[in-house]
Design an enzyme around this catalytic site. Sequence first.
Site, PDB file in Angstrom:
ATOM      1  N   LYS A 246       0.870  -1.182   0.000  1.00  0.00           N
ATOM      2  CA  LYS A 246       0.000   0.000   0.000  1.00  0.00           C
ATOM      3  C   LYS A 246       0.901   1.224   0.000  1.00  0.00           C
ATOM      4  CE  LYS A 246      -4.413   0.788   0.067  1.00  0.00           C
ATOM      5  NZ  LYS A 246      -5.506  -0.123  -0.342  1.00  0.00           N
TER       6      LYS A 246
ATOM      7  N   ASP B 247      -6.933   4.143  -4.762  1.00  0.00           N
ATOM      8  CA  ASP B 247      -7.583   3.938  -3.461  1.00  0.00           C
ATOM      9  C   ASP B 247      -8.279   5.271  -3.184  1.00  0.00           C
ATOM     10  OD1 ASP B 247      -7.508   1.860  -1.064  1.00  0.00           O
ATOM     11  OD2 ASP B 247      -7.314   3.820  -0.128  1.00  0.00           O
TER      12      ASP B 247
HETATM   13  O1  2IT Z   1      -7.887  -1.726  -1.050  1.00  0.00           O
HETATM   14  C1  2IT Z   1      -7.742  -2.212  -2.180  1.00  0.00           C
HETATM   15  O2  2IT Z   1      -7.836  -3.412  -2.396  1.00  0.00           O
HETATM   16  C2  2IT Z   1      -7.462  -1.289  -3.280  1.00  0.00           C
HETATM   17  N1  2IT Z   1      -7.380  -0.100  -3.064  1.00  0.00           N
HETATM   18  C3  2IT Z   1      -7.234  -1.812  -4.675  1.00  0.00           C
HETATM   19  C4  2IT Z   1      -5.832  -2.242  -4.839  1.00  0.00           C
HETATM   20  C5  2IT Z   1      -5.452  -2.628  -6.243  1.00  0.00           C
HETATM   21  O3  2IT Z   1      -4.245  -2.899  -6.421  1.00  0.00           O
HETATM   22  O4  2IT Z   1      -6.287  -2.669  -7.135  1.00  0.00           O
END
Ligand code: 2IT
Length: 445
Positions: free
Chosen positions: A124, A164
Amino acid sequence: MRVNDIMIGLETKHPGESEYLQAVREVLISIEDVYNQHPEFEKAGIVERIVEPDRIFTFRVPWVDDKGRVQVNIGYRVQFNGAIGPYKGGIRFHPSVSLSSLKFLGFEQTFKNALTTLPMGGAKGGSDFAPKGRSQAEIMRFCQAFVTELWRNLGPDTDVPAGDIGVGGREVGYMFGMYKKLAREHTGTFTGKGISFGGSRLRPEATGFGALYFVQKMCDEYHIRLRGKTVAVSGFGNVAWGAVTKATELGAKVVAISGPDGYIYDEDGVNMPEKIAFMLELRNSGNDVVAPYADEFPRAKFFPGKKPWECKVDIALPCAIQNELNLEDAKTLKKNGVLLVAEVSNMGCTSDAVDFFIENEMLFAPGKAVNAGGVACSGLEMTQNAMHISWSNEEVDRWLHQIMNDIHEQCVTYGKNGEYINYVKGANIAGFMKVADAMMAQGVL
Ligand code: 2IT
């Protein structure tokens, strides 16, 4: 493994990282029994290793605003766990972003990605940058500055970011563009791209659609008819929009949506295409308020400063941000006879709210299972990019549906206790077992 001992160690090492500590504690409590049946895990120090990120990048993001002033934000990327595949997870731009929130999100992402059945590690990233009220040019300059620092740590088989909160198709486009310029390669290093340059069909809808496919499975399992049920949704962003769209398509009636300013109660349902499109308009306005919905559709009422959980509904879907539904809200929902609560936001409910749902054997599922359709579709985008092809809506939707059903099945397998399915336990154990197995096979790293 004794959860309390591990938590005391982590609290000493990472004081004040409350969201990270909350997420870790919730997972460890779920897996404690299973873990202790595997002495080889203890010997290999799996739990001590899995709670610490592989590595973290922290960096300065300087940029120039429209008035010519220099602004400085902090950027992060937490590469949490790479045991089962390249790092994968979104980028969040929000003033609440901190090391603690990104560590919690990266930790959760690790288990979520394992549940998707696709080979993706957990990561993240983000910044404390607040997009609210910023011009398009400022957003672009910020995205470019962010990637100028981060790009060396990314790659299609290394680390693949996505959107996100505060990061949608526009921001991914700017970040991908800068990445492509610096790396001199056009590969699938970001997901959530525009369709014209490698994006997947259905990625914007995938989190909300996937969540409703999961909710449908929960209903089937408990012989509840989704059609005709009333739904309260929090948020009005991308995820809420997808959830409202699919819930309506499946015959449910969404009566509440919300923003940081309060919630909207629409007795007729947020059911017409123009209402759902208006949600998008609200989001694109960049003002982060939901109140104008009641001006546009006068039969709807706006409740300033209130949360939608006070509404009497059959289904509650937190779709906004972590810890948005607390114990008090959980009690109100129960009192009002809620049938099902599914977290669509990551860790949308506080720990005591989750405990309350489970102690009362209420039908509740956690974000890492319910919202996994977003990252699953990202995984499908990576596959399409690697194969240099693009799939149709129908093909992507079929995969998405299949994956959500599969996740539900895993939750049932690991979470069923008599008549009651503890989806929290099921999701945590299923995700953990896959990552732990991969870590065991690869030695002490
Ligand atoms: O919390 C999540 O799963 C997302 N923000 C999507 C992450 C992604 O790599 O598509």
